[in-house]
Motif scaffolding. Structure first.
Motif, PDB file in Angstrom:
ATOM      1  N   SER A  99      20.629  27.671  22.752  1.00  0.00           N
ATOM      2  CA  SER A  99      21.284  26.413  22.416  1.00  0.00           C
ATOM      3  C   SER A  99      21.680  25.662  23.671  1.00  0.00           C
ATOM      4  O   SER A  99      21.942  26.261  24.712  1.00  0.00           O
ATOM      5  CB  SER A  99      22.543  26.699  21.589  1.00  0.00           C
ATOM      6  OG  SER A  99      23.207  25.497  21.262  1.00  0.00           O
ATOM      7  N   ASP A 101      24.311  23.833  23.145  1.00  0.00           N
ATOM      8  CA  ASP A 101      25.731  23.809  22.785  1.00  0.00           C
ATOM      9  C   ASP A 101      26.198  25.260  22.633  1.00  0.00           C
ATOM     10  O   ASP A 101      26.484  25.743  21.541  1.00  0.00           O
ATOM     11  CB  ASP A 101      25.950  23.020  21.487  1.00  0.00           C
ATOM     12  CG  ASP A 101      27.415  22.800  21.189  1.00  0.00           C
ATOM     13  OD1 ASP A 101      28.291  23.309  21.944  1.00  0.00           O
ATOM     14  OD2 ASP A 101      27.712  22.137  20.171  1.00  0.00           O
ATOM     15  N   GLN A 103      28.879  26.949  23.440  1.00  0.00           N
ATOM     16  CA  GLN A 103      30.209  27.286  22.939  1.00  0.00           C
ATOM     17  C   GLN A 103      30.252  27.263  21.415  1.00  0.00           C
ATOM     18  O   GLN A 103      30.920  28.094  20.801  1.00  0.00           O
ATOM     19  CB  GLN A 103      31.276  26.345  23.519  1.00  0.00           C
ATOM     20  CG  GLN A 103      32.684  26.862  23.308  1.00  0.00           C
ATOM     21  CD  GLN A 103      32.927  28.204  23.982  1.00  0.00           C
ATOM     22  OE1 GLN A 103      32.600  28.399  25.146  1.00  0.00           O
ATOM     23  NE2 GLN A 103      33.496  29.152  23.242  1.00  0.00           N
ATOM     24  N   ALA A 104      29.524  26.348  20.796  1.00  0.00           N
ATOM     25  CA  ALA A 104      29.489  26.299  19.333  1.00  0.00           C
ATOM     26  C   ALA A 104      28.873  27.573  18.761  1.00  0.00           C
ATOM     27  O   ALA A 104      29.388  28.124  17.771  1.00  0.00           O
ATOM     28  CB  ALA A 104      28.722  25.066  18.851  1.00  0.00           C
ATOM     29  N   ASP A 107      31.408  30.507  19.341  1.00  0.00           N
ATOM     30  CA  ASP A 107      32.518  30.449  18.386  1.00  0.00           C
ATOM     31  C   ASP A 107      32.053  30.831  16.977  1.00  0.00           C
ATOM     32  O   ASP A 107      32.777  31.517  16.246  1.00  0.00           O
ATOM     33  CB  ASP A 107      33.151  29.058  18.376  1.00  0.00           C
ATOM     34  CG  ASP A 107      33.846  28.722  19.686  1.00  0.00           C
ATOM     35  OD1 ASP A 107      34.143  29.643  20.484  1.00  0.00           O
ATOM     36  OD2 ASP A 107      34.067  27.513  19.920  1.00  0.00           O
ATOM     37  N   ARG A 108      30.857  30.415  16.591  1.00  0.00           N
ATOM     38  CA  ARG A 108      30.316  30.753  15.272  1.00  0.00           C
ATOM     39  C   ARG A 108      30.136  32.269  15.134  1.00  0.00           C
ATOM     40  O   ARG A 108      30.482  32.858  14.119  1.00  0.00           O
ATOM     41  CB  ARG A 108      28.997  30.033  15.025  1.00  0.00           C
ATOM     42  CG  ARG A 108      28.486  30.219  13.603  1.00  0.00           C
ATOM     43  CD  ARG A 108      27.291  29.318  13.298  1.00  0.00           C
ATOM     44  NE  ARG A 108      27.617  27.924  13.541  1.00  0.00           N
ATOM     45  CZ  ARG A 108      26.856  27.074  14.232  1.00  0.00           C
ATOM     46  NH1 ARG A 108      25.689  27.461  14.711  1.00  0.00           N
ATOM     47  NH2 ARG A 108      27.237  25.833  14.414  1.00  0.00           N
ATOM     48  N   SER A 111      33.464  33.831  14.639  1.00  0.00           N
ATOM     49  CA  SER A 111      34.014  33.515  13.314  1.00  0.00           C
ATOM     50  C   SER A 111      33.368  34.351  12.214  1.00  0.00           C
ATOM     51  O   SER A 111      33.968  34.553  11.157  1.00  0.00           O
ATOM     52  CB  SER A 111      33.856  32.022  13.001  1.00  0.00           C
ATOM     53  OG  SER A 111      32.516  31.719  12.643  1.00  0.00           O
ATOM     54  N   ASP A 150      22.674  30.075  26.679  1.00  0.00           N
ATOM     55  CA  ASP A 150      22.797  28.662  27.034  1.00  0.00           C
ATOM     56  C   ASP A 150      21.541  28.247  27.791  1.00  0.00           C
ATOM     57  O   ASP A 150      21.247  28.787  28.859  1.00  0.00           O
ATOM     58  CB  ASP A 150      24.030  28.465  27.906  1.00  0.00           C
ATOM     59  CG  ASP A 150      24.338  27.012  28.216  1.00  0.00           C
ATOM     60  OD1 ASP A 150      23.471  26.143  27.991  1.00  0.00           O
ATOM     61  OD2 ASP A 150      25.456  26.749  28.698  1.00  0.00           O
TER      62      ASP A 150
END
Length: 179
Positions: A99, A101, A103-104, A107-108, A111, A150
């Motif tokens: 990705s 992104d 950090q997204a 975090d996913r 979670s 990343d």
């Protein structure tokens, strides 16, 4: 395609002999060329929250759009690669999602209840990667690790170069050292 992380972009194989593994992929499976990094230099690396002096060799090639990564750990530093080998396994160890992104995705994964196995950085802050235990108790996915990476920096450009070199590869120059 994973609705959580996007397409699987890489299969990562942990091996005891990276040269023999590359030869198998070249000679038997006709996959290449391989971009071989004898000693990967990380900016930092942590295993289960603790700094670890990991030393490893990596080889990368593409089979279509899927990148194949071969990993040989060169020391006994704590890592998920060492855990995998110490459990008596060798072969497919992780599926990677890429990705711009990072950090997204990170975090996913947290979670979802995934736990951090190891993480690090190569080539600056836009070269982060993380490997997660998925907690899958049994079945086909048990023990498989999810990596997120990343690709917003130079690593993404290098991965694209590896993919482009595999297109129409005619078998010449099968192992290409990266300095």
């Amino acid at each position: 395609m994973s609705r959580l992380f996007g397409p699987v972009r890489q299969n990562g194989y942990v091996v005891r002999d990276i040269e023999a593994a590359m030869a198998h992929w070249i000679d038997v499976l006709k996959v290449g060329p391989w971009f071989y990094i004898d000693r990967v230099k990380t900016d930092w690396f942590r295993h289960r929250g603790q700094d670890s002096p990991l030393e490893l060799s990596v080889a990368l090639a593409n089979a279509g759009d899927l990148q194949i990564e071969l990993i040989q750990q060169r020391n006994d530093a704590p890592s998920m690669y060492k855990e995998f080998l110490d459990s008596g396994r060798e072969g497919l160890q992780h599926l990677a999602f890429w990705s711009t992104d990072y950090q997204a995705l990170y975090d996913r994964a947290l979670s979802l209840g995934y736990t951090m196995g190891h993480e690090g950085q190569i080539g600056g802050e836009r070269g982060r990667f993380a490997y997660f235990d998925t907690g899958a108790p049994s079945g086909a996915f048990a023990g498989t690790v999810v990596e997120i990476s990343d690709i917003s920096g130079s690593k993404g450009r290098f991965f694209d170069h590896v993919r482009k070199c595999a297109l129409g590869w005619d078998g010449t120059d099968p192992i290409r050292p990266v300095r």
